[in-house]
Scaffold this active site. Sequence first.
Site, PDB file in Angstrom:
ATOM      1  N   HIS A 194      -0.642   4.078   8.399  1.00 30.05           N
ATOM      2  CA  HIS A 194      -0.780   3.393   9.698  1.00 30.05           C
ATOM      3  C   HIS A 194       0.549   2.841  10.232  1.00 30.05           C
ATOM      4  CE1 HIS A 194      -5.078   3.737   9.705  1.00 30.05           C
ATOM      5  NE2 HIS A 194      -5.213   3.069   8.576  1.00 30.05           N
ATOM      6  N   HIS A 227      -3.779   1.797  -0.433  1.00 32.83           N
ATOM      7  CA  HIS A 227      -4.472   2.550   0.628  1.00 32.83           C
ATOM      8  C   HIS A 227      -5.996   2.461   0.540  1.00 32.83           C
ATOM      9  CE1 HIS A 227      -5.574   5.505   3.651  1.00 32.83           C
ATOM     10  NE2 HIS A 227      -6.228   6.197   2.750  1.00 32.83           N
ATOM     11  N   HIS A 238       1.049   5.362  -1.734  1.00 32.14           N
ATOM     12  CA  HIS A 238      -0.037   5.081  -0.794  1.00 32.14           C
ATOM     13  C   HIS A 238      -0.883   6.342  -0.661  1.00 32.14           C
ATOM     14  CE1 HIS A 238      -1.623   2.425   2.341  1.00 32.14           C
ATOM     15  NE2 HIS A 238      -1.867   3.523   3.036  1.00 32.14           N
TER      16      HIS A 238
HETATM   17 FE   LIG Z   1      -4.603   0.101   4.367  1.00 27.01          FE
HETATM   18 FE   LIG Z   2      -3.541   3.458   4.365  1.00 25.26          FE
END
Ligand SMILES: [Fe+2]
Ligand SMILES: [Fe+2]
Length: 255
Positions: A68, A173, A148
């Site tokens: 993100h 994540h 992640h």
């Molecule tokens: Fe996250």
């Molecule tokens: Fe993520």
Amino acid sequence: MKILAIGDVVSQSGCDFLRDNLHSIKSKHNIKMVIANGENASIGNGILPSSMKHLLDSGVDIITTGNHVFKRREIYNSLDTQQNIIRPANYPDSCPGKGFSIIDFGNIKVAVINILGTAFMENVNCPFYTIDNILKKIDTKIIVIDFHAEATGEKAAFGHYLDGKVSCVFGTHTHVQTADEKILPKGTAYISDIGMVGSKYSALGINPQNIIKKMKFHLPVRFEILESDIELNSIIIDIDENTGKAIDIKRLNIS
Ligand SMILES: [Fe+2]
Ligand SMILES: [Fe+2]
């Protein structure tokens, strides 16, 4: 040295929890360095300069991110110019920011690297070749990696690939902490996922009723962050400063 690594900090309430509690956690556990994943630190995902500042002012030394990271354009300049925020190294070079940073504590340096998994994630550069190239450029003894990623199989494989080459590989994540923390045979601390800072009764930080509605009726639903009953998921890694090998890894959860 002891390093505290904190899972994905979700929204304003996650940031506020750190502002209220991080300093006492650091002194209680004799923490020298704090790493926090900030990819969800702003309301509506991603990270804004204000949430970055909030985390750093709360006692975080370096912010890692994830899939993100590029959601908010306002952070691009900070990604390019600040040493204490990094993005996954295996995005193309044309993206803002850098994939690793070296934090200098005077007598000791710590390299922190952020890598994105590829199973059920974006089609980015191969994590294995990416990390090989980065490790050629780094000569610090202590190296910590935030991997992640979604799939536990990919995370475990990546951890074993780096056993003996880095001090710690922790996953982020999924926002759900796993109970598989261990020191691998050649001295690398490993855990598949360290969790999040978010509501204990949520679905990854989101109101579960939103998710149920989405999954049951398949129509668009606005996701609302749950701001109550915040829980912090983290790990403390103890690393031998002379060898860079891990001495201990344990989970620390506070609500
Ligand atoms: Fe996250
Ligand atoms: Fe993520």
